[in-house]
Design a protein around this motif. Sequence first.
Motif, PDB file in Angstrom:
ATOM      1  N   ALA A 209       0.830  -1.212   0.000  1.00 19.77           N
ATOM      2  CA  ALA A 209       0.000   0.000   0.000  1.00 19.77           C
ATOM      3  C   ALA A 209       0.868   1.267   0.000  1.00 19.77           C
ATOM      4  O   ALA A 209       2.017   1.255   0.451  1.00 19.77           O
ATOM      5  CB  ALA A 209      -0.913   0.008   1.221  1.00 19.77           C
TER       6      ALA A 209
ATOM      7  N   TYR B  29      -3.817   2.291 -10.149  1.00 21.42           N
ATOM      8  CA  TYR B  29      -4.082   3.398  -9.226  1.00 21.42           C
ATOM      9  C   TYR B  29      -2.821   3.873  -8.485  1.00 21.42           C
ATOM     10  O   TYR B  29      -2.842   4.955  -7.895  1.00 21.42           O
ATOM     11  CB  TYR B  29      -5.169   3.059  -8.198  1.00 21.42           C
TER      12      TYR B  29
ATOM     13  N   TYR C 180     -10.950  -0.043  -7.360  1.00 18.97           N
ATOM     14  CA  TYR C 180      -9.840  -0.403  -6.479  1.00 18.97           C
ATOM     15  C   TYR C 180     -10.270  -1.582  -5.610  1.00 18.97           C
ATOM     16  O   TYR C 180     -11.228  -1.497  -4.838  1.00 18.97           O
ATOM     17  CB  TYR C 180      -9.471   0.785  -5.590  1.00 18.97           C
ATOM     18  N   SER C 181      -9.554  -2.704  -5.721  1.00 25.90           N
ATOM     19  CA  SER C 181      -9.862  -3.882  -4.910  1.00 25.90           C
ATOM     20  C   SER C 181      -8.763  -4.915  -5.068  1.00 25.90           C
ATOM     21  O   SER C 181      -7.994  -4.887  -6.039  1.00 25.90           O
ATOM     22  CB  SER C 181     -11.203  -4.502  -5.319  1.00 25.90           C
TER      23      SER C 181
ATOM     24  N   HIS D 220      -6.688  -6.012  -8.570  1.00 27.77           N
ATOM     25  CA  HIS D 220      -5.231  -6.111  -8.626  1.00 27.77           C
ATOM     26  C   HIS D 220      -4.772  -7.537  -8.902  1.00 27.77           C
ATOM     27  O   HIS D 220      -3.741  -7.748  -9.558  1.00 27.77           O
ATOM     28  CB  HIS D 220      -4.627  -5.566  -7.329  1.00 27.77           C
TER      29      HIS D 220
ATOM     30  N   TYR E 138       0.282  -5.552   1.321  1.00 25.41           N
ATOM     31  CA  TYR E 138      -0.980  -5.615   0.587  1.00 25.41           C
ATOM     32  C   TYR E 138      -0.916  -6.598  -0.572  1.00 25.41           C
ATOM     33  O   TYR E 138      -1.907  -7.274  -0.885  1.00 25.41           O
ATOM     34  CB  TYR E 138      -1.333  -4.217   0.076  1.00 25.41           C
ATOM     35  N   SER E 139       0.236  -6.700  -1.229  1.00 23.62           N
ATOM     36  CA  SER E 139       0.329  -7.592  -2.388  1.00 23.62           C
ATOM     37  C   SER E 139       0.559  -9.048  -1.989  1.00 23.62           C
ATOM     38  O   SER E 139       0.506  -9.931  -2.861  1.00 23.62           O
ATOM     39  CB  SER E 139       1.450  -7.141  -3.332  1.00 23.62           C
TER      40      SER E 139
ATOM     41  N   ASN F  33       1.592   8.398  -3.608  1.00 27.28           N
ATOM     42  CA  ASN F  33       0.580   7.350  -3.547  1.00 27.28           C
ATOM     43  C   ASN F  33      -0.475   7.577  -2.468  1.00 27.28           C
ATOM     44  O   ASN F  33      -1.335   6.718  -2.258  1.00 27.28           O
ATOM     45  CB  ASN F  33       1.263   5.994  -3.347  1.00 27.28           C
TER      46      ASN F  33
ATOM     47  N   THR G 201      -4.234   7.004  -3.138  1.00 24.22           N
ATOM     48  CA  THR G 201      -4.863   5.678  -3.164  1.00 24.22           C
ATOM     49  C   THR G 201      -5.584   5.356  -1.864  1.00 24.22           C
ATOM     50  O   THR G 201      -6.345   4.379  -1.809  1.00 24.22           O
ATOM     51  CB  THR G 201      -3.812   4.576  -3.401  1.00 24.22           C
ATOM     52  N   LEU G 202      -5.374   6.150  -0.821  1.00 27.78           N
ATOM     53  CA  LEU G 202      -5.951   5.792   0.478  1.00 27.78           C
ATOM     54  C   LEU G 202      -7.474   5.889   0.535  1.00 27.78           C
ATOM     55  O   LEU G 202      -8.115   4.980   1.086  1.00 27.78           O
ATOM     56  CB  LEU G 202      -5.296   6.620   1.581  1.00 27.78           C
TER      57      LEU G 202
ATOM     58  N   SER H 191      -8.815   2.894  -1.088  1.00 28.28           N
ATOM     59  CA  SER H 191      -8.367   1.719  -0.332  1.00 28.28           C
ATOM     60  C   SER H 191      -9.260   1.462   0.868  1.00 28.28           C
ATOM     61  O   SER H 191      -9.699   0.323   1.109  1.00 28.28           O
ATOM     62  CB  SER H 191      -6.923   1.922   0.125  1.00 28.28           C
TER      63      SER H 191
ATOM     64  N   ALA I 115     -12.654   0.107  -0.259  1.00 22.90           N
ATOM     65  CA  ALA I 115     -12.651  -1.070  -1.130  1.00 22.90           C
ATOM     66  C   ALA I 115     -13.481  -2.214  -0.556  1.00 22.90           C
ATOM     67  O   ALA I 115     -13.619  -2.346   0.671  1.00 22.90           O
ATOM     68  CB  ALA I 115     -11.221  -1.538  -1.360  1.00 22.90           C
TER      69      ALA I 115
END
Length: 299
Positions: free
Chosen positions: A55, A82, A95-96, A100, A123-124, A214, A217-218, A221, A224
Amino acid sequence: MRRSIVIIVAFVFALAGCVLTRPEAPQIKQISINGTKLTYQEQGQGRPIVFVHGAITDHRVWEGQREAVAARNRFIALTMRYFGTEPWPDAGANYSVQTHTDDLVAFLTNLNAGPVDLVGWSYSGPIALLVAVQRPELVRSLFLDEPSTLALVTDQAELKVATQDRTAMAAPGAAAVKAGDIAGAAKNLFNGVNGQPDIFDTVPPEVRTMLLDNARTLPPSFAAPPPPAITCEQLGRIKVPTTVAVGELTRPFYKIAAGAVARCIPGAKLVVIAQGRHAAPVQATSAFNDALLRFLTAN
């Protein structure tokens, strides 16, 4: 005299040969998939090692790993939809974790490089797990640093501790988002996940720039939808070599989550990054790289 000239010329050509055989400079590339353009950085040749960020970061978070990996491999660091500095394809409504995951599957398929060694962080981590479960032919191995999921924690006492810890570390960032202070939210979240109230102000300027880039993106996020369900039974079908890394000094949420993931994957190893916290790739780079390179060499 002539002999000296010959020696000098030979040395120049040898030096030129050394320069020509050095790894090429890193390249920023783009690929169009699933209705958007994704940016990625690539350097080196050979075995493809694909890095996916967490994130409020992007491919730049792996700068400390790039040269070490590219020296012997094909380093590929993706910036997910994003994230980064490119324009968004929409207002963030898609965004989800599912989006991704779908994007990562398409990205790996379009690389046409065969199965890759997949490196995920935070997150990934769950995204990499979903890819390994759904499309196992795309993954050669998994190296996951503190995957952020509690879906696999079954011990109720551990689940309570981890849930409370996750709420505590995310609350200041969520409050800042609600107040419209997006930059403050990024700072609060980065400090929170690392359990250090001043870490944002002490990391290198380029890391702070990446985090602030970034911050946008919050809001999507926090809004989401829940991630796709993933079970220990599903992870039990993962057959590739897997290491789950966790920082020695990291928060209970990440320690508990990492332990649960490692227990579910047959043969997975749980390794501890000395003096590491959640931002180990940028904060404990040497120890993180040692663990990663040992894994890649062994597999």
